[in-house]
Design a protein around this motif. Structure first.
Motif, short mmCIF file in Angstrom:
data_model
loop_
_atom_site.label_atom_id
_atom_site.label_comp_id
_atom_site.label_asym_id
_atom_site.label_seq_id
_atom_site.Cartn_x
_atom_site.Cartn_y
_atom_site.Cartn_z
N ALA A 1 0.70 -1.35 -0.12
CA ALA A 1 0.05 0.10 -0.56
C ALA A 1 0.76 1.75 0.03
CB ALA A 1 -0.66 -0.11 1.40
N GLY A 2 2.02 1.35 1.56
CA GLY A 2 2.72 1.98 0.67
C GLY A 2 3.57 2.88 -0.74
N GLN B 1 3.98 5.17 -5.61
CA GLN B 1 4.19 6.14 -6.53
C GLN B 1 2.92 7.50 -7.41
OE1 GLN B 1 3.40 1.80 -7.85
NE2 GLN B 1 5.65 1.58 -8.36
N LYS B 2 2.43 7.66 -6.13
CA LYS B 2 1.53 8.54 -6.88
C LYS B 2 2.13 9.60 -5.64
CE LYS B 2 -2.55 6.62 -5.23
NZ LYS B 2 -3.12 6.45 -4.33
#
Length: 150
Positions: A66-67, A72-73
Motif C-alpha cells: 500500500a505504501g 508512486q502517486k
C-alpha cells in the motif's frame, strides 16, 4: 521489479516495530519481501521468533504494498488496520535464528471504501505458511479513529 523505495519509506512502523528487512519485488497486485531472523529481531528468544509473528510479517508486507502505491502517486503511506485473518497455518512453532523468510502478498480484492483482501505466504527452510488477510485503509486514519471514539 525491485522496489525503488526502502522499507522505512513504505511502512509507517519505525524502530524495532519495522519487521521487514527488504523489499525484493513488486507488481501491479503483489509485493515480495524478506525478513532476516536474528537474536535482535522483535519477539526473538533463544528458540527464535514464534511463528505467530508471521501474521505481522504478512501485514507489514501488505503495508509496504500500500505504501508503494501511495509513493508512486507522490503521496505519503497511510496507516491501515488488520481486520482479521482466515486459514493461517504454519508448519513450525518458531522461525529459527539466522534464517531468512520470504514473504509474498497478493491483492485479490479492493473496495472503494478502503477494504482489501490479500492472499499471503511465508516460505523458509522447512516450512510454508499461508493466510488470507482482510485490511481496512481509510483515507484519514486519525479522523477514522476520532470518529470511532464517538
Amino acid at each position: 521489479m525491485k522496489a525503488e523505495f526502502s522499507v522505512d519509506e513504505l511502512v509507517p512502523h519505525t524502530g524495532q516495530m519495522s519487521l521487514l528487512s527488504d523489499i525484493t519485488g513488486y507488481g501491479e497486485d503483489w509485493l515480495s519481501a524478506v525478513v532476516d531472523i536474528s537474536s535482535s529481531s522483535m519477539f526473538a528468544d533463544d528458540k527464535g521468533v514464534p511463528a505467530w509473528v508471521g501474521l505481522e510479517y504478512m501485514a507489514q508486507a501488505i503495508g509496504a504494498f500500500a505504501g508503494l502505491q501511495e509513493r508512486q502517486k507522490g503521496e505519503e503511506p497511510k496507516v491501515g488496520f488488520l481486520l482479521g485473518t482466515r486459514k493461517f497455518s504454519v508448519d513450525v512453532p518458531y522461525f529459527s535464528l539466522g534464517s531468512r523468510i520470504q514473504v509474498k502478498v497478493t491483492k485479490n480484492m479492493q473496495a472503494e471504501n478502503g477494504l482489501c483482501a490479500f492472499d499471503c505466504e511465508l516460505r523458509g527452510e522447512g516450512f510454508t505458511s499461508e493466510a488470507s488477510l482482510n485490511i481496512f485503509q481509510p483515507d484519514d486514519a486519525n479522523q477514522f479513529l476520532r470518529d470511532a471514539k464517538q
